[in-house]
Design an enzyme around this catalytic site. Sequence first.
Site, PDB file in Angstrom:
ATOM      1  N   PHE A 112       0.793  -1.226   0.000  1.00 11.54           N
ATOM      2  CA  PHE A 112       0.000   0.000   0.000  1.00 11.54           C
ATOM      3  C   PHE A 112       0.832   1.286   0.000  1.00 11.54           C
ATOM      4  CE2 PHE A 112       0.615   1.060   4.420  1.00 11.54           C
ATOM      5  CZ  PHE A 112       0.112   2.330   4.568  1.00 11.54           C
ATOM      6  N   LYS A 113       2.110   1.211   0.384  1.00 11.16           N
ATOM      7  CA  LYS A 113       2.892   2.443   0.441  1.00 11.16           C
ATOM      8  C   LYS A 113       3.106   3.062  -0.943  1.00 11.16           C
ATOM      9  CE  LYS A 113       4.786   1.474   4.914  1.00 11.16           C
ATOM     10  NZ  LYS A 113       4.078   0.180   5.056  1.00 11.16           N
ATOM     11  N   ASP A 114       2.878   2.282  -1.987  1.00 13.98           N
ATOM     12  CA  ASP A 114       2.947   2.836  -3.340  1.00 13.98           C
ATOM     13  C   ASP A 114       1.999   4.011  -3.512  1.00 13.98           C
ATOM     14  OD1 ASP A 114       4.821   0.999  -4.271  1.00 13.98           O
ATOM     15  OD2 ASP A 114       3.279  -0.468  -4.797  1.00 13.98           O
ATOM     16  N   LEU A 117       3.911   6.969  -1.923  1.00 17.29           N
ATOM     17  CA  LEU A 117       5.280   7.189  -2.393  1.00 17.29           C
ATOM     18  C   LEU A 117       5.368   7.386  -3.901  1.00 17.29           C
ATOM     19  CD1 LEU A 117       7.093   4.949   0.151  1.00 17.29           C
ATOM     20  CD2 LEU A 117       7.430   7.405  -0.177  1.00 17.29           C
TER      21      LEU A 117
END
Length: 496
Positions: A112-114, A117
Site C-alpha cells: 500500500f505504500k505505493d 510514495l
Amino acid sequence: MEKLFNSTRNIDNKLTPSQAIIKGLSDDGGLFVPEFLKDVKFDYKEFIGKSYNYIAKKILGAFLDFSEEQIDYCVDTAYSLNNFETKDIFNVVEVEKNLSVLELFTGNTIAFKDCALSILPLLLNCAKENEKDKDNVLILTATSGDTGKAALEGFHDVEGIDVIVYYPYKGVSRLQLLQMLTQKGNNVKSYAVKGNFDDTQNGVKEIFNDTEFCEELKKYGVKLSSANSINIGRLLPQVVYYYHAYARLIENKKIKEGDKVNFIVPTGNFGNILAGYYAYLTGLPVNKLICASNDNNVLFDFFKSGIYDKNREFKKTISPSMDILISSNLERLIYHMYNGNDKKVSELMEKLSKDGKYTVDKEYMENADNFIGGYATEDEIREAIKYVYENDGYLMDTHTAAGYKVYKDTKEDDTYSVLLSTASPYKFSKDVYHSIFDGEVKANDDVEYMYKLNEKTGVKIPNPVNDIEHFDRREEEVITKEDMRKSIIKYIEGKK
Ligand SMILES: *Cc1c(COP(=O)(O)O)cnc(C)c1O
C-alpha cells in the site's frame, strides 16, 4: 484562508504546506498537522461516479498551497497505468456479505505504500519550486521492508533528490530484499543496519535531530527530508482511498448514501489509519476505525486502557510491516485528542522517550472513541488466511489476514465494513502458502514460494515481481547504527 501546518509539540512553529513537505519533521521533534483541519469538508456525494484522480485532486487541493496545474500534474503522473495495474487504481472487492476488501497493493511494489510514495516525489519537487528552494534534498528513510522499496521506486531518477534507505539487517523478507537490491537509479541507495526496525528508525530520527550534523550537510548543499509516514506528503494522499472506497460502495449498491462504514486497518506506524481519521474528520460517514495489530499489540492495549507502553518484548512475526513498538503517527491522534494542547503532547512524548510509556486521561480517550483496537496472533493470522481462501475463495496476505481476524472479533452488527488490504499475498508467499496447504514443499525462500502459491491457487502473480530473481541486482551493504552518519557522508562524497 492561509493554509498552515503547525507542529504537534509547539503550535507556534508553523509552516506552509510546501515547507512542511520539504521539512518532514518539525525542529522541535513534533509532527505537522493542518491548523485549518476543522475548515476542510468534503462532500462524498460529489465523488460518486468520479475517477480516483478526480477525488485525489479535490482532496490534495484542499490541503496544499499548490496551483491547480501542479495538483493535476502530480496526481495524473502518479496515478496512472505506469504505476498501477488497474485503471481504477485500487479495486474494492466484496468477499463476504457486508465486507469488501480495498486492494491497496496494485502498485509497483505490490504494497500500500505505493499510494503515497508514487506521488510524494512529485509533491516534493513542486514544493521546492514554490519555495524557490535550490538545495538538493536527501531523503532518509527507515523501513521495515515495504517503505524502502516504495521510496526507491518512487524517487529513482527524480532530479535534485537522493534517497538513502535503512532497513533492519535480516529483518526483511527475501522478496523485499531483492526488490531493494534490484532497484535501478543513480540517486537511490539502501543499507542494512544491524538491529531491529525500532533501532533503525531511532537512528534516522537521531540524525534528523542532530543539528550539528545537519549543519555539516548544508556545506554540501544538502538538506535532509523524510519520506517516512510522518511526512504530510505521505499522509494526505492516503485520505483519498477512504473516500474512493466509499464512493465505489455506493456505486456498486453495497451501501446507501450516508450509511456509516467501518474501516479495518492493519496498522504499524499508524499512518494509514490516521488518514482514515482525517477522512472521518473531513466528512466521510465512518462508524468505527478498527486498528488491527499482530503480537506486537501496543496499540490494542492503548485503545483499551489509555496506557501506551512500549516496554515489552519486540516480536518478529509473519506480518513484519506491523512489527513496531513506537507508532510515530499516533502523536497526531494524541494531539487531536487533547484538542491541540501542544504542551501536553510534548510532555507525553518526553515520557515516551524517557520511560517508554505514557498515559492519556480517560476524558481525552473519549475523543477517540470511534477507534477500536484488536490483534491477531500468528496462528490466528494463518487460520484467517485459510478460512477466507476456503470459504470465500479469496487469497489474503498476512497483514490483511490480521485485519480479517480483528474484523471478526469486533463485528457487532451488520454495519458494512471495508478491510484495507495492505499487501499482495505474493509479497508474503511462504507464510500464505503454509497457512493453506499442508505437506512437504521444496522451496527455499518466499520467491520460490511465489511460484508454488501460484501453481496451487491460480491467482495471478503481479507483473513487478514476476521473475524478479533474474533481474540485475547489487550486493547488500551492512552497517551498524553508529555508522549511519558516516554512510551519508560517504554517499555524498561519492556523488561529487
Ligand atoms: C506499512 C505497512 C503497514 C502499516 O501501515 P502504517 O501506515 O505504518 O500503519 C501494514 N501493512 C503493510 C503491508 C505495510 O507495508
